[in-house]
Scaffold this motif. Structure first.
Motif, PDB file in Angstrom:
ATOM      1  N   GLU A 197      15.456  -0.970  13.304  1.00  0.00           N
ATOM      2  CA  GLU A 197      14.903  -1.191  14.383  1.00  0.00           C
ATOM      3  C   GLU A 197      15.601  -0.976  15.514  1.00  0.00           C
ATOM      4  O   GLU A 197      16.318  -1.723  15.035  1.00  0.00           O
ATOM      5  N   HIS A 257      11.480 -11.529  11.667  1.00  0.00           N
ATOM      6  CA  HIS A 257      10.659 -11.382  11.938  1.00  0.00           C
ATOM      7  C   HIS A 257      10.825 -10.907  14.028  1.00  0.00           C
ATOM      8  O   HIS A 257      11.143 -12.188  14.177  1.00  0.00           O
ATOM      9  N   GLU A 283       1.326  -8.067  13.238  1.00  0.00           N
ATOM     10  CA  GLU A 283       2.465  -7.217  13.300  1.00  0.00           C
ATOM     11  C   GLU A 283       2.871  -7.069  14.621  1.00  0.00           C
ATOM     12  O   GLU A 283       2.403  -6.542  15.389  1.00  0.00           O
ATOM     13  N   LYS A 284       4.171  -6.874  14.552  1.00  0.00           N
ATOM     14  CA  LYS A 284       5.303  -6.551  15.695  1.00  0.00           C
ATOM     15  C   LYS A 284       4.704  -8.396  17.027  1.00  0.00           C
ATOM     16  O   LYS A 284       5.384  -8.107  18.199  1.00  0.00           O
ATOM     17  N   LYS A 285       4.458  -9.535  16.241  1.00  0.00           N
ATOM     18  CA  LYS A 285       3.735 -10.389  17.084  1.00  0.00           C
ATOM     19  C   LYS A 285       4.475 -12.120  16.458  1.00  0.00           C
ATOM     20  O   LYS A 285       4.869 -12.686  17.419  1.00  0.00           O
ATOM     21  N   LYS A 301       9.691 -10.088  18.011  1.00  0.00           N
ATOM     22  CA  LYS A 301       8.369  -9.214  18.314  1.00  0.00           C
ATOM     23  C   LYS A 301       8.627  -8.212  18.876  1.00  0.00           C
ATOM     24  O   LYS A 301      10.051  -8.403  19.328  1.00  0.00           O
ATOM     25  N   SER A 302       8.072  -6.794  19.178  1.00  0.00           N
ATOM     26  CA  SER A 302       7.624  -5.523  19.820  1.00  0.00           C
ATOM     27  C   SER A 302       8.562  -5.027  18.450  1.00  0.00           C
ATOM     28  O   SER A 302       8.534  -3.774  18.894  1.00  0.00           O
ATOM     29  N   LEU A 303       8.777  -5.713  17.210  1.00  0.00           N
ATOM     30  CA  LEU A 303      10.444  -4.524  16.770  1.00  0.00           C
ATOM     31  C   LEU A 303       9.223  -4.898  15.405  1.00  0.00           C
ATOM     32  O   LEU A 303       8.557  -6.033  14.715  1.00  0.00           O
ATOM     33  N   GLU A 304       8.822  -4.089  14.393  1.00  0.00           N
ATOM     34  CA  GLU A 304       8.595  -4.333  12.759  1.00  0.00           C
ATOM     35  C   GLU A 304       9.556  -5.085  11.853  1.00  0.00           C
ATOM     36  O   GLU A 304      10.483  -5.021  12.156  1.00  0.00           O
TER      37      GLU A 304
END
Length: 565
Positions: free
Chosen positions: A102, A141, A167-169, A143-146
């Motif tokens: 990522e 995790h 997802e991404k949040k 944010k904005s990345l998988e």
């Protein structure tokens, strides 16, 4: 049950790699000739990667993290300058070694601008990690990345599931803490071997492995693609890559750093928890990051984090305590497997450095690592690892060789019956009690009248490993069984002209004979050689202080002897 793959897994990977390449700015893309040249070289860390960089990028990325924070605080550097330099270097590292699952350079630079605006307005830093770029093993995790953890079937999902709204949040708690402290995530690194990016090689010797499983982050730190990195550890997965890449690292005791909302395999296994570990280029950076995270009081948001702030009374200050010389345990081998010659030499250098500085070392012969090996595997994999198996089945990707033994014949193993599992847990409790009793008894042999403060041992028997040739992990996995904090300290490099097998070597055990047969002085030449220092449970602050003491003693020794025996 896992879903039937809707697309060939190689197509999913190809699309993922294309999307990632597009996130690297055109002016940071290396030519095909440079990338091809890198593949022909034995070593790309150091002079090779440095030679690709402009002077400002070299200047910024050569500084240690505490010095970077100080430079931002006095106005000689901005967060944008620091983040730009590291993003560029991380982009180069990725192109040379396939290190980023990522890429978040755009959001990182936007955050750096926000921090610079904050500094201009308030004339102070937002926190003690202000402007420091961080890379992470792809379990955290952001944010904005998988988050894929290297599973092809997790691409485009939240931990293999679609339509969760996460997802991404969702963001791991430790990431939220890093944001609040001023650190800036710039990308996420892979497992050592996966079907998305392939195998991650050691940048000091590209015939050798980077170590597992946080190997991608280890290489990112070796190539200086961020100011520090986070990995995860349940059997040496931070310590081993750090040792193979010549880095400092800490695997804390469980419960000191939050693991909330971190993706993981076997998440229900809490008897021997996975811990968050830190990698860097100095003990000072390890201390800065660890101490800063504790200032956020993570236990208020994570009930599995212990309410233990940074304890100043656990630190050791050589200047203030010049009349007290702590004693160390010293484990040249564990009675089961002898370290390969480069590691034995590294241990000898550390021993002499400490003795010349006036510290006492006593032989460390605790309860056997044969016992810890009987405990670690059943607890870590006693359920048969069905969640990892299902994650692999989601895409139809092949099982990588490193976990073939977990799924013999590509099949899922039956889980251990609960009564048998409980017997292993009882064995673990007894092993911990006896180990602690042994530790306390060491007071009888120290000049201080106190138990040893920490123990020096191999990290693994190896200065780097050839893929598929790793045979013995209990030097690190025993510390997960015992839940003891450990710090890796780089010492020297393997040297084929010096590190020859002792003609009087006699195997300690059959395991030792098999393991020593793997040593190849030519193949391992140039690989970093490290030791580890471990302390009592939840004594992380003191272990870091003792590690700094050893680093200082090594520096003094090297000035005098040039690192030679």
């Amino acid at each position: 049950m896992p879903a039937h793959p809707s697309r060939p897994w190689k197509e999913v990977v190809a699309d993922k790699l294309t999307a990632d390449r597009a996130k690297i700015p055109e002016h940071w893309r290396l030519s095909a000739d440079v990338i091809a040249a890198a593949k022909t070289r034995k070593q790309i860390a150091g002079d090779f990667v440095e030679g690709l960089l402009d002077s400002e990028t070299r200047h910024v990325t050569s500084a240690d993290a505490p010095d970077l924070v100080a430079a931002i605080a006095n106005g000689s550097l901005t967060a944008v300058q620091v983040v730009t330099a590291y993003c560029k270097r991380a982009a180069f590292a990725h192109q040379l070694s396939n290190l980023l699952l990522e890429i978040g350079f755009d959001t990182a630079l936007a955050r750096a601008n926000e921090l610079d605006d904050y500094f201009k307005t308030n004339n102070k830093l937002i926190g003690p990690l202000h402007g420091l770029p961080v890379t992470l093993k792809d379990q955290f995790h952001v944010k904005s990345l998988e988050t894929s953890m290297g599973f092809v079937g997790w691409i485009g999902t939240f931990e293999g599931k679609k339509g969760t709204g996460k997802e991404k949040k969702l963001e791991s708690q430790v990431i939220r803490e890093l944001w609040s402290l001023g650190a800036i995530p710039i990308g996420k690194a892979p497992e050592t071997n996966n079907n998305i990016l392939g195998y991650t090689w050691n940048p000091y010797n590209q015939r050798l492995s980077s170590g597992g499983s946080s190997g991608g982050e280890g290489v990112m730190q070796a190539l200086r693609g961020s100011a520090f990195g986070l990995g995860t550890d349940i059997g040496g997965s931070v310590s081993m890559p750090a040792s193979f890449q010549g880095l400092f690292s800490i695997k804390p005791s469980s419960g000191r750093i939050s693991f909330r909302d971190v993706a993981n395999t076997g998440p229900g296994q809490q008897v021997m928890p996975t811990t968050v570990g830190i990698m860097s280029r100095s003990v000072g950076t390890l201390k800065l990051v660890f101490k800063s995270l504790l200032t956020t009081e993570p236990w208020l948001r994570d009930p599995n984090t212990l309410p233990i702030p940074w304890r100043v009374e656990k630190e050791y200050d050589a200047e203030k305590e010049h009349d007290y010389k702590p004693a160390f345990g010293f484990m040249a081998n564990d009675g089961v497997v002898t370290p390969h010659p480069p590691i034995s030499r590294a241990l000898g250098i550390v021993k002499r450095a400490l003795e010349e500085s006036g510290y006492q070392l006593i032989d460390w012969v605790p309860p056997s690592n044969n016992e810890s090996a009987q405990i670690h595997g059943p607890i870590a994999r006693g359920d048969g690892c069905p969640d990892a198996y299902e994650a692999i089945q989601l895409s139809g990707e092949p099982i990588v060789p490193e976990i073939d033994n977990v799924f013999p014949g590509g099949k899922l193993r039956q889980p251990m019956p609960l009564p048998e599992y409980e017997q292993v847990v009882l064995h673990m409790k007894d092993f911990r009690n006896r180990y602690n009793d042994y530790w306390m008894s060491s007071a009888q042999n120290t000049h201080t009248g106190r138990p040893v403060e920490a123990v020096i041992s191999p990290v693994t028997p190896y200065a780097g490993i050839l893929p598929g040739k790793f045979q013995y992990s209990p030097y690190t996995s025993s510390l997960n069984v015992l839940d003891l904090p450990s710090v890796v300290i780089p010492v020297t490099f393997a040297d084929k002209a010096v590190d020859k097998l002792d003609p009087n070597y006699a195997p300690l055990t059959e395991k030792d004979r098999v393991n020593m047969a793997l040593y190849d002085a030519e193949a391992h030449d140039g690989a970093p050689a490290a030791v580890q220092l471990f302390g009592r449970r939840w004594d992380d602050e003191r272990v870091l202080s003792m590690a700094q003491l050893i680093a200082d003693a090594l520096e003094k020794y090297n000035r005098k002897h040039g690192g030679q025996p």
